[in-house]
Design a protein around this motif. Structure first.
Motif, PDB file in Angstrom:
ATOM      1  N   LEU A  39      -8.483  26.219 -18.502  1.00  0.00           N
ATOM      2  CA  LEU A  39      -8.213  25.284 -19.608  1.00  0.00           C
ATOM      3  C   LEU A  39      -6.817  25.529 -20.188  1.00  0.00           C
ATOM      4  O   LEU A  39      -6.014  24.599 -20.346  1.00  0.00           O
ATOM      5  N   PHE A  62      -5.118  14.410 -13.268  1.00  0.00           N
ATOM      6  CA  PHE A  62      -6.080  15.042 -14.180  1.00  0.00           C
ATOM      7  C   PHE A  62      -7.128  14.025 -14.633  1.00  0.00           C
ATOM      8  O   PHE A  62      -8.334  14.279 -14.564  1.00  0.00           O
ATOM      9  N   PHE A  84     -13.612  22.019 -25.733  1.00  0.00           N
ATOM     10  CA  PHE A  84     -12.851  21.971 -24.474  1.00  0.00           C
ATOM     11  C   PHE A  84     -13.348  23.020 -23.490  1.00  0.00           C
ATOM     12  O   PHE A  84     -13.429  22.764 -22.290  1.00  0.00           O
ATOM     13  N   PRO A 102     -10.642  13.416 -27.097  1.00  0.00           N
ATOM     14  CA  PRO A 102      -9.448  13.105 -27.878  1.00  0.00           C
ATOM     15  C   PRO A 102      -8.737  14.384 -28.333  1.00  0.00           C
ATOM     16  O   PRO A 102      -9.346  15.464 -28.361  1.00  0.00           O
ATOM     17  N   MET A 126      -8.751  22.283  -9.805  1.00  0.00           N
ATOM     18  CA  MET A 126      -9.000  20.980 -10.432  1.00  0.00           C
ATOM     19  C   MET A 126      -9.059  19.888  -9.366  1.00  0.00           C
ATOM     20  O   MET A 126      -9.890  18.979  -9.442  1.00  0.00           O
ATOM     21  N   VAL A 154       5.424  13.343 -23.023  1.00  0.00           N
ATOM     22  CA  VAL A 154       5.480  12.956 -24.438  1.00  0.00           C
ATOM     23  C   VAL A 154       4.128  12.429 -24.902  1.00  0.00           C
ATOM     24  O   VAL A 154       3.241  12.158 -24.089  1.00  0.00           O
ATOM     25  N   ALA A 155       4.002  12.280 -26.230  1.00  0.00           N
ATOM     26  CA  ALA A 155       2.781  11.699 -26.800  1.00  0.00           C
ATOM     27  C   ALA A 155       3.152  10.690 -27.878  1.00  0.00           C
ATOM     28  O   ALA A 155       4.242  10.757 -28.458  1.00  0.00           O
ATOM     29  N   GLN A 156       2.220   9.763 -28.114  1.00  0.00           N
ATOM     30  CA  GLN A 156       2.444   8.726 -29.119  1.00  0.00           C
ATOM     31  C   GLN A 156       1.987   9.216 -30.495  1.00  0.00           C
ATOM     32  O   GLN A 156       0.980   9.926 -30.610  1.00  0.00           O
TER      33      GLN A 156
HETATM   34  C1  HEM Z   1      -7.348  19.877 -22.584  1.00  0.00           C
HETATM   35  C2  HEM Z   1      -7.380  18.709 -23.012  1.00  0.00           C
HETATM   36  C3  HEM Z   1      -6.273  17.700 -23.029  1.00  0.00           C
HETATM   37  C4  HEM Z   1      -6.075  16.773 -24.010  1.00  0.00           C
HETATM   38  C5  HEM Z   1      -6.896  16.564 -25.271  1.00  0.00           C
HETATM   39  C6  HEM Z   1      -4.918  16.013 -23.645  1.00  0.00           C
HETATM   40  C7  HEM Z   1      -4.422  14.968 -24.383  1.00  0.00           C
HETATM   41  C8  HEM Z   1      -3.225  14.323 -24.128  1.00  0.00           C
HETATM   42  C9  HEM Z   1      -2.647  13.305 -24.976  1.00  0.00           C
HETATM   43  C10 HEM Z   1      -3.269  12.764 -26.255  1.00  0.00           C
HETATM   44  C11 HEM Z   1      -1.465  12.953 -24.423  1.00  0.00           C
HETATM   45  C12 HEM Z   1      -0.483  11.907 -24.965  1.00  0.00           C
HETATM   46  C13 HEM Z   1      -0.928  10.518 -24.537  1.00  0.00           C
HETATM   47  C14 HEM Z   1      -0.213   9.431 -25.301  1.00  0.00           C
HETATM   48  O1  HEM Z   1       0.159   9.645 -26.452  1.00  0.00           O
HETATM   49  O2  HEM Z   1      -0.078   8.325 -24.737  1.00  0.00           O
HETATM   50  C15 HEM Z   1      -1.287  13.722 -23.213  1.00  0.00           C
HETATM   51  C16 HEM Z   1      -0.202  13.661 -22.381  1.00  0.00           C
HETATM   52  C17 HEM Z   1      -0.096  14.366 -21.213  1.00  0.00           C
HETATM   53  N1  HEM Z   1      -1.084  15.164 -20.640  1.00  0.00           N
HETATM   54 FE1  HEM Z   1      -2.722  15.846 -21.553  1.00  0.00          FE
HETATM   55  N2  HEM Z   1      -4.421  16.487 -22.456  1.00  0.00           N
HETATM   56  C18 HEM Z   1      -5.218  17.518 -22.038  1.00  0.00           C
HETATM   57  C19 HEM Z   1      -5.098  18.233 -20.864  1.00  0.00           C
HETATM   58  C20 HEM Z   1      -4.193  17.938 -19.868  1.00  0.00           C
HETATM   59  C21 HEM Z   1      -4.217  18.471 -18.536  1.00  0.00           C
HETATM   60  C22 HEM Z   1      -5.287  19.430 -18.012  1.00  0.00           C
HETATM   61  C23 HEM Z   1      -3.150  17.936 -17.868  1.00  0.00           C
HETATM   62  C24 HEM Z   1      -2.718  18.128 -16.437  1.00  0.00           C
HETATM   63  C25 HEM Z   1      -3.123  19.077 -15.636  1.00  0.00           C
HETATM   64  C26 HEM Z   1      -2.450  17.097 -18.809  1.00  0.00           C
HETATM   65  C27 HEM Z   1      -1.270  16.430 -18.556  1.00  0.00           C
HETATM   66  C28 HEM Z   1      -0.598  15.652 -19.475  1.00  0.00           C
HETATM   67  C29 HEM Z   1       0.777  15.199 -19.278  1.00  0.00           C
HETATM   68  C30 HEM Z   1       1.694  15.600 -18.144  1.00  0.00           C
HETATM   69  C31 HEM Z   1       1.082  14.364 -20.375  1.00  0.00           C
HETATM   70  C32 HEM Z   1       2.375  13.578 -20.625  1.00  0.00           C
HETATM   71  C33 HEM Z   1       2.272  12.235 -19.918  1.00  0.00           C
HETATM   72  C34 HEM Z   1       3.469  11.313 -20.091  1.00  0.00           C
HETATM   73  O3  HEM Z   1       4.469  11.680 -20.701  1.00  0.00           O
HETATM   74  O4  HEM Z   1       3.376  10.168 -19.570  1.00  0.00           O
HETATM   75  N3  HEM Z   1      -3.121  17.093 -19.995  1.00  0.00           N
HETATM   76  N4  HEM Z   1      -2.398  14.552 -23.057  1.00  0.00           N
END
Ligand code: HEM
Length: 320
Positions: free
Chosen positions: A187, A66, A173, A165, A299, A198-200
């Motif tokens: 979206l 992504f 978005f 962010p 995508m 997970v997230a921090q």
């Molecule tokens: C729409 C807007 C999006 C925002 C604002 C967003 C934001 C975030 C944030 C803040 C995190 C946590 C990062 C951290 O704390 O280190 C995260 C994790 C993640 N995001 Fe998104 N994300 C979005 C869309 C997506 C999309 C479209 C995908 C995949 C198609 C995706 C896949 C993931 C995955 C799988 C994680 C977990 C990663 C891990 O555990 O290492 N996200 N995202």
């Protein structure tokens, strides 16, 4: 009459096929069938092993694809490390100290260079690894379009402006995804990727302490590990089943258990915005799986380099 009608029909179908090919940038699911027949099985084995070691790695690899596609298109620009002449995307705000999985991609590339020298692009490895991660965590499979080539530039500023962010609101978005040719449905369904991983704390603290549309016991349970000061890197699951690709992300949103502000924006609970779609995916996991697979293909087709554009990198972290 019959003849002219069928020629017109043929002309229309040729046009439709041509437009579809143009839309996917001449990518093809059989791109490596003769040039590197072991490419797909090599990537799948490596991803399965990595996810077996640590389930979260599946989430991390999905996110890499992504973050690659949203900056300059799916060109593996995310993998380029900083050097003397440019600062890469890895140092951008949404990526730094957050993106992971680079070593898994690098090890796959080393294996593929041994079996099929300078044939399989890093951008394609990212796309296939994302699909294989989804499958390894219990999600849908889908044919990955292939033939992307690797970019020779990277753009940290673009990463900062194209990846918003988690404090961002729904409208922004929708606009951002539209700029990539993706619909509001895309979206919602692609953000459903937050069914894993997970997230921090730093990314959800303001929601825990400043928002009212959060489930109270859920917020209370998270405050222990995400205090108002400190613990920035402490982790919490993005949904109630972070190692399973299922539709719990959507049922959680309806219960006010979205971890990120941007996630809960998809379901405000007042019937506005994308509320109805979240209800559809919460009620129908098969529909989520099917729509997710189709949206991943869209995508993955964002501005790919094809033909003689770009290059096939020998090492994913630097241009040749
Ligand atoms: C729409 C807007 C999006 C925002 C604002 C967003 C934001 C975030 C944030 C803040 C995190 C946590 C990062 C951290 O704390 O280190 C995260 C994790 C993640 N995001 Fe998104 N994300 C979005 C869309 C997506 C999309 C479209 C995908 C995949 C198609 C995706 C896949 C993931 C995955 C799988 C994680 C977990 C990663 C891990 O555990 O290492 N996200 N995202």
């Amino acid at each position: 009459m019959g003849y002219s009608y069928s020629s017109a029909a043929v002309a229309v179908s040729v046009l439709v096929v041509a437009l579809a090919a143009a839309a996917s940038g001449q990518l093809s699911t059989t791109f490596y069938a003769s040039s590197c027949p072991t490419a797909l099985s090599t990537i799948r084995s490596a991803v399965n092993a990595a996810v077996a070691r640590e389930p979260r790695m599946g989430a991390s690899l999905l996110r890499l694809h992504f973050h690659d596609c949203f900056v300059q298109g799916c060109d593996a620009s995310i993998l380029l490390a900083d050097n003397a002449t440019f600062r890469g995307e890895q140092g951008a705000f949404p990526n730094v100290n957050s993106l992971r999985g680079f070593e898994v991609i690098s090890s796959i590339k080393t294996q593929l260079e041994a079996s099929c020298r300078q044939t399989v692009s890093c951008a394609d490895i990212l796309a296939v690894a994302a699909r294989d991660s989804v499958v390894a965590l219990g999600g849908p499979s889908y044919p990955v379009e292939l033939g992307r080539r690797d970019g020779m530039t990277t753009n940290q500023t673009m990463a900062n402006t194209n990846l918003h962010p988690p404090t961002t609101d729904l409208g922004n978005f929708v606009t951002s995804f539209a700029g990539k040719g993706l619909s509001p449905t895309d979206l919602v369904v692609l953000t459903g990727a937050h069914t894993v991983g997970v997230a921090q704390c730093t990314n959800f603290r303001s929601r825990l302490y400043g928002e009212s549309n959060i489930n109270a016991p859920f917020a209370a349970s998270l405050r222990a590990s995400c205090p108002q000061a400190g613990g920035d890197t402490n982790l919490a699951p993005l949904d109630s089943t972070p190692n399973a690709f299922d539709n719990a992300f959507f049922t959680d949103l309806i219960a006010g258990r979205g971890l990120l502000h941007s996630d809960q924006e998809l379901y405000r609970g007042d019937g506005s915005g994308t509320d109805a779609l979240v209800r559809v995916y919460a009620a129908n996991p098969a529909r989520f799986n099917a729509d997710f697979a189709a949206a991943m293909v869209r995508m993955g087709a964002i501005r790919p380099l094809t033909g003689t554009q770009g290059e096939i990198r020998l090492n994913c972290s630097r241009v040749n």
